[in-house]
Design a protein around this motif. Structure first.
Motif: not given
Ligand code: ATP
Ligand code: MG
Length: 631
Positions: A140-147, A163-166, A170-176, A200-203
Motif C-alpha cells: 500500500g505504500g507504493f506510488a501510482p507508477h509502481n502500481l 479508501d485510505a491508509g494511515m 496521517k491519513v493517506i488516501p489510497y483512492k487518488p 475518505d468519504p468520496d472514495a
C-alpha cells in the motif's frame, strides 16, 4: 527428531519426505506424483493433487476451532482492534468471495489488492484463494507508477483497495493513487472495489467502475461459496520482489507445494502449533506478510496478529504489550524495525510480561550483531536470523527450534531449511568454495515446495534471472555467502554489491558490519565508488544513534569508524570517505538502496527511485556528498 536427521531425509529421500509432509494438509484429490521433475528448472510438486489454500486455512479448522481466534487485527492508527474467530473469518471470506464472483471474478483471473494492514486485506486474499482467483497484493505504500506497472503485468479483472491508509496519524488516501495508476496503466482493471474505512468519504467516484464493498457485502450477507479445487501447480498468487536491484520480478506461487511448505515451516521453524499465537509485524504486501500474516498461521490453526501502525506509537512498548495481551509465542519482525526501537528507551523492553514469548525471528536484510545483541538481551529471548527471498516464500536458512534448537551464531542465519540443497560456488571457477571461502549461494534444483514456480507469464525470465549464472543448472540467490565447517552460512551481501579494490573483492556487508561495531553508529551503508587508481574504493554513509552531533564529534566518529575497518578487515578495506547523515535511503520494505547511493557518489543519475521510501534521505546524502566527507 534431530535437525540433521530431518534435513538429511529431506535431501536424500525428497519424495518420501514430502509425501509425509503433504499429509499435514487436506487434499480433495491426493497427489498422483510427489515430484514431477521432467522439465528442469521447472518442477511440479504434488502433481495431480487437488487442494485449496482457503479450505486449508479456514474450513478444515471449523469443527475443532470455530470459536478460537484466527486473526487479530490491531491498528494503532485508527485505534481499532478486531478479534476474529475462525467461524467469523469463514463468514467474512465467504461473503467476500461472493462479492468477487458477483463482479465476474473466477478461477485464474487476477485480482490486484492494494490495501494497508487491515483484516479486509486478508479476507480479500483468502476469498481469491477460495474461488481460484490469483491475487497480486501490492504494498500500500507504493506510488501510482509502481502500481501501474504491476497492473499491466498482471492484467487484473478487479482491483481491491481501501479508501485510505494511515501512517503516523496521517491519513493517506489510497483512492487518488489508484485512480492515477489506472489512468497510467495500459490494461486498467474494469472494476475497482473500494473497502471504506471511513477515512475518505468520496472514495467511490468513478461511475461504472468503482463499487462500494459495504454495499455489496450487505447484499451477499450469509453467502456460502463452495471451494474451488485446484490442481496443486495452478497459480495461487503473484508477488513482486522488492526491486532493490532492478526491475521487480513477478514471482508466481503454486497451491499444493505452498500449503505443504507453510504447514512444515510453522511447526518446524516457527514452533507454532494449532491454538498458539504468532505475531508477524510485516506488511501483507511483502512475502513475509503473505506467508506469516495470512497463510502459514491459518493453515496451522494458529492465531495471527496483524498490525497497522508504527512500532513506536502510542509508545515504544506497544508490540510488547500486544505480546503480553495475546500470549504471543513467536514474534516475527525485521532488523529495520528493531533498529527503530533501538533509538528508544530500552526500558520498554522489560515493562511487560513476555513469559509466553519464546522466539523472535528477524528477516529481510542482514541482522548486524549489535542489533541482535541489543534485542535479545533486552527481551531475554532467543533471536533467530532468517534468510529468505520473495522467490522462496519461506526460509532458506534458519534455525529450527520446533525440531531442535541449534546454537545461535551471531551474524549467521544458520542452517538450511528442509528441502534446500545449498552450495556455495566460486563465481569464476564454478567450483564449490571451501569452508570459510566466499562464493555465491545457490540452490541445487529442484527448488523445494513453496518456492516460486516461474516468473508470471515469463518462463524465459525465470531461466535467465535465476538459472543462467553457472554451467550447471543452479538457482542463483544472487547473494554472496560463506559457510563455516559446521555448515552455518553467513550472507555477505548481494552479488551486485561487491567492490573490487585494487584487485581485492570485498563484500559491502562485511565493511558495514565492521563500521556498525562502533558504539555510536546506528546504521551504515557501504558502496563501491570508482577510483582511478584502485578501481573502486569503499565509501561509508552512516547514521549515528545520537542526534544533532556537531562537526568535530562527527569527524571524530568518522575517523574511528575508518580505523575499525582497518583493524578488523585490513588496510585494503579502508573506507576512502565517511559521510555522516541523518537517514539512509531505503526501499519501502526497509532495504538499503545501495545502487542509488553508489550512483550519487559517482555523480550519476540515481536511477529508478520508485521503490524509495523517503526521498529526503537520498537528498540528504546528496548534500553530504556536496558538503564533503567527514573524514
Ligand atoms: P530484488 O530482487 O527485486 O532486487 P530484493 O532482493 O530486495 O529485491 P526480497 O525478495 O524482498 O527482494 O529480498 C530478498 C533479499 O534480501 C535476499 O536475497 C538478501 O539479499 C536479503 N536478505 C533477506 N534476509 C536476509 C538475512 N537474514 N540476512 C541477509 N540478507 C537477507
Ligand atoms: Mg532479490
Amino acid at each position: 527428531m534431530r535437525y540433521e536427521e530431518l534435513y538429511r531425509r529431506s535431501i536424500e529421500q525428497p519424495e518420501a519426505f514430502w509425501a509425509e509432509q503433504a499429509k499435514a494438509i487436506d487434499w480433495h484429490v491426493p497427489p498422483q506424483r510427489i515430484l514431477d521433475d521432467s522439465n528442469p528448472p521447472f518442477r511440479r510438486w504434488f502433481a495431480g493433487g487437488e487442494t485449496n489454500l482457503c479450505h486449508n486455512a479456514i474450513d478444515r479448522h471449523l469443527a475443532e476451532r470455530g470459536d478460537q481466534l484466527a486473526l487479530v487485527a490491531v491498528s494503532t492508527e485508527t485505534d481499532v482492534t478486531r478479534e476474529i474467530t475462525y467461524r467469523e473469518l469463514h463468514r467474512e471470506v465467504n461473503v467476500f468471495a461472493a462479492v468477487l464472483a458477483s463482479l465476474g471474478v473466477g478461477r485464474g483471473d487476477r485480482v490486484v489488492v492494494y490495501m494497508p494492514n487491515v483484516a479486509e486485506a486478508a479476507f480479500a486474499m483468502l476469498a481469491c484463494a477460495r474461488i481460484g482467483a490469483i491475487h497480486s497484493v501490492v504494498f500500500g505504500g507504493f506510488a501510482p507508477h509502481n502500481l501501474a506497472l504491476r497492473i499491466d503485468d498482471a492484467q487484473p479483472k478487479l482491483l481491491v483497495c481501501a479508501d485510505a491508509g494511515m501512517r503516523g496519524g496521517k491519513v493517506i488516501p489510497y483512492k487518488p493513487l489508484v485512480d492515477a495508476a489506472c489512468a497510467e496503466a495500459t490494461t486498467p482493471p474494469p472494476k475497482v472495489l473500494v473497502v471504506s474505512r471511513g477515512l475518505d468519504p468520496d472514495a467511490v467516484r468513478v461511475p461504472g467502475r468503482d463499487v462500494d464493498y459495504a454495499e455489496l457485502r450487505a447484499r451477499h450477507e450469509g453467502a456460502d461459496v463452495p471451494v474451488e479445487w485446484l490442481e496443486s501447480n495452478e497459480p495461487s498468487y503473484l508477488l513482486y520482489t522488492s526491486g532493490t536491484t532492478g526491475k521487480p520480478k513477478g514471482v508466481q506461487r503454486d497451491v499444493g507445494g505452498y500449503a505443504v511448505a507453510m504447514a512444515l515451516s510453522m511447526w518446524a521453524i516457527y514452533d507454532v502449533r494449532a491454538g498458539q499465537t504468532m505475531f508477524t509485524t510485516s506488511d501483507v504486501g511483502w512475502a513475509v506478510g503473505h506467508s506469516y500474516n495470512v497463510y502459514g498461521p491459518l493453515i496451522a490453526g494458529a492465531t495471527v496478529l496483524l498490525y497497522e501502525g508504527l512500532p513506536t506509537n502510542p509508545d515504544a512498548g506497544i508490540w510488547w504489550r500486544l505480546c503480553e495481551k495475546y500470549r504471543v509465542r513467536t514474534m516475527f519482525s525485521s532488523p529495520t524495525a528493531i533498529r527503530v526501537l533501538k533509538k528508544q528507551d530500552a526500558a520498554w523492553l522489560r515493562r511487560y510480561d513476555l513469559s509466553a514469548l519464546k522466539w523472535l525471528f528477524l528477516a529481510g536484510e542482514p541482522l548486524d550483531e549489535p542489533t541482535a545483541h541489543w534485542i535479545s538481551e533486552g527481551i531475554g529471548k532467543t533471536v533467530i536470523d532468517n534468510y529468505w527471498q520473495t522467490e522462496t516464500g519461506w526460509p532458506v536458512l534458519t534455525l529450527m527450534p520446533g525440531v531442535e534448537l541449534k546454537p545461535v551464531r551471531l551474524g549467521s542465519p544458520g542452517l538450511p531449511s528442509p528441502g534446500y540443497r545449498l552450495r556455495v560456488i566460486d563465481e569464476v571457477t564454478g567450483r564449490d568454495a571451501a569452508p570459510n571461502e566466499k562464493g555465491v549461494l545457490v540452490i541445487v534444483p529442484p527448488l523445494p515446495p513453496g518456492c516460486m514456480t516461474t516468473v508470471w507469464r515469463d518462463d524465459a525470465r525465470f531461466r535467465s534471472s535465476y538459472f543462467s549464472h553457472f554451467k550447471e543448472l543452479l538457482y542463483s540467490s544472487l547473494d554472496w555467502a560463506v559457510r563455516d565447517e559446521d555448515g552455518y552460512t553467513f550472507i555477505l551481501g548481494r552479488t551486485d554489491d561487491v567492490i573490487n579494490v585494487a584487485g581485492h573483492r570485498l563484500g559491502t556487508r562485511e565493511i558495514e558490519e565492521s563500521v556498525s561495531t562502533h558504539a555510536g553508529v546506528a546504521e551504515a551503508a557501504v558502496v563501491g565508488v570508482q577510483d582511478e587508481i584502485k578501481g573502486q574504493v569503499p565509501v561509508v554513509f552512516a547514521t549515528l544513534k545520537a542526534s544533532g552531533v556537531d562537526e568535530p564529534a562527527r569527524r571524530e566518529a568518522a575517523a574511528e569508524m575508518q580505523q575499525r575497518v582497518v583493524d578488523q578487515l585490513g588496510g585494503v578495506a579502508r573506507p576512502a570517505r565517511v559521510y555522516i547523515v541523518n537517514a539512509l535511503p531505503k526501499t519501502r520494505s526497509g532495504k538499503l538502496l545501495r545502487r542509488s547511493l553508489q550512483a550519487l557518489a559517482e555523480r550519476r543519475d540515481p536511477g529508478d527511485l520508485s521503490t524509495l521510501d523517503d526521498p529526503n534521505a537520498l537528498e540528504e546524502c546528496r548534500r553530504a556528498l556536496e558538503r564533503g566527507s567527514d573524514f
